[in-house]
Design an enzyme around this catalytic site. Structure first.
Site, mmCIF file in Angstrom:
data_model
loop_
_atom_site.group_PDB
_atom_site.id
_atom_site.type_symbol
_atom_site.label_atom_id
_atom_site.label_comp_id
_atom_site.label_asym_id
_atom_site.label_seq_id
_atom_site.Cartn_x
_atom_site.Cartn_y
_atom_site.Cartn_z
ATOM 1 N N ILE A 1 43.492 -40.658 5.315
ATOM 2 C CA ILE A 1 43.806 -42.012 5.806
ATOM 3 C C ILE A 1 45.284 -42.317 5.582
ATOM 4 C CG2 ILE A 1 43.158 -44.456 5.736
ATOM 5 C CD1 ILE A 1 40.449 -43.622 4.595
ATOM 6 N N SER B 1 35.997 -49.661 0.130
ATOM 7 C CA SER B 1 34.991 -48.974 0.944
ATOM 8 C C SER B 1 33.774 -49.859 1.161
ATOM 9 C CB SER B 1 34.567 -47.712 0.205
ATOM 10 O OG SER B 1 33.394 -47.180 0.773
ATOM 11 N N TYR C 1 31.707 -43.142 -8.164
ATOM 12 C CA TYR C 1 32.731 -43.343 -7.129
ATOM 13 C C TYR C 1 32.667 -44.776 -6.599
ATOM 14 C CZ TYR C 1 34.370 -43.640 -2.349
ATOM 15 O OH TYR C 1 34.966 -44.086 -1.196
ATOM 16 N N LYS D 1 35.329 -48.239 -6.886
ATOM 17 C CA LYS D 1 35.810 -49.114 -5.801
ATOM 18 C C LYS D 1 35.556 -50.580 -6.166
ATOM 19 C CE LYS D 1 37.466 -46.032 -2.973
ATOM 20 N NZ LYS D 1 38.923 -45.895 -2.824
ATOM 21 N N ASN E 1 31.208 -32.748 3.024
ATOM 22 C CA ASN E 1 30.101 -33.657 2.714
ATOM 23 C C ASN E 1 29.851 -34.610 3.878
ATOM 24 O OD1 ASN E 1 29.591 -32.953 -0.050
ATOM 25 N ND2 ASN E 1 31.582 -33.862 -0.546
ATOM 26 N N ARG F 1 25.485 -45.955 11.323
ATOM 27 C CA ARG F 1 26.750 -46.215 10.633
ATOM 28 C C ARG F 1 27.747 -46.860 11.595
ATOM 29 N NH1 ARG F 1 23.964 -45.184 7.025
ATOM 30 N NH2 ARG F 1 24.253 -43.741 5.281
HETATM 31 N N1 UFG Z 1 24.941 -36.719 7.584
HETATM 32 C C1 UFG Z 1 24.126 -35.728 8.085
HETATM 33 N N2 UFG Z 1 24.498 -34.447 7.898
HETATM 34 C C2 UFG Z 1 25.636 -34.083 7.240
HETATM 35 C C3 UFG Z 1 26.472 -35.117 6.728
HETATM 36 C C4 UFG Z 1 26.074 -36.420 6.907
HETATM 37 O O1 UFG Z 1 23.100 -36.002 8.699
HETATM 38 O O2 UFG Z 1 25.910 -32.892 7.101
HETATM 39 C C5 UFG Z 1 24.548 -38.129 7.798
HETATM 40 C C6 UFG Z 1 24.319 -38.874 6.502
HETATM 41 O O3 UFG Z 1 22.992 -38.681 6.065
HETATM 42 C C7 UFG Z 1 24.615 -40.286 6.918
HETATM 43 C C8 UFG Z 1 25.683 -40.140 7.993
HETATM 44 O O4 UFG Z 1 25.610 -38.797 8.436
HETATM 45 O O5 UFG Z 1 23.489 -40.857 7.491
HETATM 46 C C9 UFG Z 1 27.089 -40.399 7.489
HETATM 47 O O6 UFG Z 1 27.302 -39.608 6.338
HETATM 48 P P1 UFG Z 1 28.751 -39.387 5.708
HETATM 49 O O7 UFG Z 1 28.583 -38.511 4.511
HETATM 50 O O8 UFG Z 1 29.698 -38.941 6.749
HETATM 51 O O9 UFG Z 1 29.180 -40.850 5.291
HETATM 52 P P2 UFG Z 1 28.449 -41.911 4.335
HETATM 53 O O10 UFG Z 1 28.016 -43.024 5.214
HETATM 54 O O11 UFG Z 1 27.429 -41.284 3.484
HETATM 55 O O12 UFG Z 1 29.623 -42.272 3.353
HETATM 56 C C10 UFG Z 1 30.856 -42.681 3.821
HETATM 57 C C11 UFG Z 1 31.979 -42.159 2.912
HETATM 58 C C12 UFG Z 1 31.920 -42.788 1.560
HETATM 59 C C13 UFG Z 1 31.861 -44.264 1.684
HETATM 60 C C14 UFG Z 1 30.736 -44.677 2.584
HETATM 61 C C15 UFG Z 1 30.737 -46.153 2.828
HETATM 62 O O13 UFG Z 1 31.880 -40.770 2.770
HETATM 63 O O14 UFG Z 1 33.079 -42.435 0.848
HETATM 64 O O15 UFG Z 1 30.857 -44.039 3.850
HETATM 65 O O16 UFG Z 1 29.582 -46.540 3.450
HETATM 66 F F1 UFG Z 1 31.699 -44.822 0.472
#
Ligand code: UFG
Length: 343
Positions: free
Chosen positions: A16, A129, A154, A158, A203, A236
């Site tokens: 970012i 976040s 984490y 925040k 991740n 999301r």
């Molecule tokens: N997902 C999958 N497969 C993957 C990775 C993710 O299906 O390999 C799904 C997750 O289950 C989730 C969505 O995609 O439903 C988004 O997942 P991300 O890991 O990309 O993002 P998150 O919503 O879990 O988390 C992100 C940031 C965090 C932050 C958060 C705030 O990574 O740092 O948003 O809501 F805190």
């Protein structure tokens, strides 16, 4: 060069931070980037220089946890504003190594605030976040929606950092704070010269998608197909990284132009539109004309079913609005992945 138009960016070589540096420079700000390169590469600095044509960009390798080293930056440079990105951000790792997260994320921020106060530099923008909302009952979430107890160290850093900034801005005259609560930042700069550089197995969803499309990963696991959402996958609010970067410019404008209405303010930064994981995959396949191998697997522990933003305040008060389409964003994400394969 007036200090009012100079911004210190901690973590400015990161995902970012690098995009924000570009947009600030495009808006005629001067930037000073500091980063310890613990989770970023010098190539991001080169990318910023190439995109903006600013070969004289100031980059200093410094750890914001190192108070004396950081103090030297304050001694040597004039700036009125800081954007604090420098932090660890892996949710799972924070559960395994909480102290690493508390020490790094909080110490660095307290050092920054302490020096801003001592050197009478007024504006602190904190990179927060949407994770602070946790599993919210009132969707879309507004800035007034309650913060839920953090589910990871984490997330806790925040929340704690927001509170530290609020308390300091309220207590110390002349210090102003704004926290931007990002939803899910995705994509890359349209030039494909900067983007996200995940180390190891990603991740997050979009880097995993692009690495799967590139053949680096065999198959994308969609974590859960039985959520109470229209297609069973999570919802999301995916925000384009360039749009997100521009929200920082609007925020710095607000601070430097003396428009804040209180010493501490909060803004949600998202699109206001929920998109499901499956919809994102389908759009990625469509805009990039490819097939993505994926399978629906068990839910990922700690995931919430749905989270998206009410962005009325950012739209009306900051005068900022997300403008890039999901197609543009996912096309840029794929262009960036292809660029990475060439270097
Ligand atoms: N997902 C999958 N497969 C993957 C990775 C993710 O299906 O390999 C799904 C997750 O289950 C989730 C969505 O995609 O439903 C988004 O997942 P991300 O890991 O990309 O993002 P998150 O919503 O879990 O988390 C992100 C940031 C965090 C932050 C958060 C705030 O990574 O740092 O948003 O809501 F805190």
């Amino acid at each position: 060069m007036t200090s009012n138009k100079t911004v210190l960016i901690s973590g400015g070589a990161g995902y970012i931070g690098s995009h924000t540096a570009v947009e600030l420079i495009n808006a005629n700000y001067d930037v000073i980037i500091i980063d310890n390169l613990s989770n970023s590469e010098l190539s991001a600095i080169d990318g910023i220089k190439k995109i903006t044509g600013r070969q004289d960009l100031t980059f200093i390798q410094v750890d914001t946890c190192d108070y004396e080293a950081l103090k030297k930056v304050f001694d040597n440079y004039q700036f009125d504003s800081v954007i604090h990105f420098a932090a660890f951000k892996a949710v799972g790792e924070s559960v395994d190594e909480p102290l690493k997260y508390y020490m790094n994320n909080l110490m660095s921020f307290m050092n920054i605030i302490d020096l801003m106060k001592k050197y009478e530099r007024p504006n602190v923008l904190f990179s927060s976040s949407a994770t602070v909302y946790g599993e919210s009952d009132d969707l879309p979430v507004t800035e007034e929606s309650p913060r839920m107890p953090a589910t990871s160290p984490y997330g806790n850093t925040k929340q704690m950092a927001e509170d530290i900034l609020r308390d300091c801005a309220n207590a110390y005259k002349g210090l102003h704070g704004i926290a931007l609560r990002y939803f899910n930042p995705i994509g890359a700069h349209p030039s494909a010269l900067i983007g996200e550089l995940p180390r190891g197995v990603p991740n997050n969803l979009v880097p995993y998608i692009t690495q799967t499309a590139a053949g680096i990963r065999e198959c994308l696991n969609v974590f859960g197909g039985d959520y109470p959402t229209p297609d069973g996958s999570c919802l999301r609010d995916f925000i384009d990284i360039v749009d997100l970067a521009r929200a920082h410019v609007a925020t710095i404008d607000r601070m430097t132009q003396g428009k804040m209405e209180a010493p501490y303010e909060i803004f949600n930064i998202g699109t206001g539109r929920p998109v499901s994981v499956l919809e994102l995959i389908t759009t990625f396949e469509h805009v990039n004309n490819l097939n993505l191998p994926y399978r629906i697997t068990d839910r990922r522990q700690g995931d919430i079913a749905a989270l998206w933003a009410d962005v009325t305040r950012a739209n009306e008060v900051l005068g900022w609005k997300a403008s890039r389409s999901l197609d543009q964003t996912l096309s840029a994400a794929w262009a960036w992945q292809k660029h990475l394969a060439q270097i």
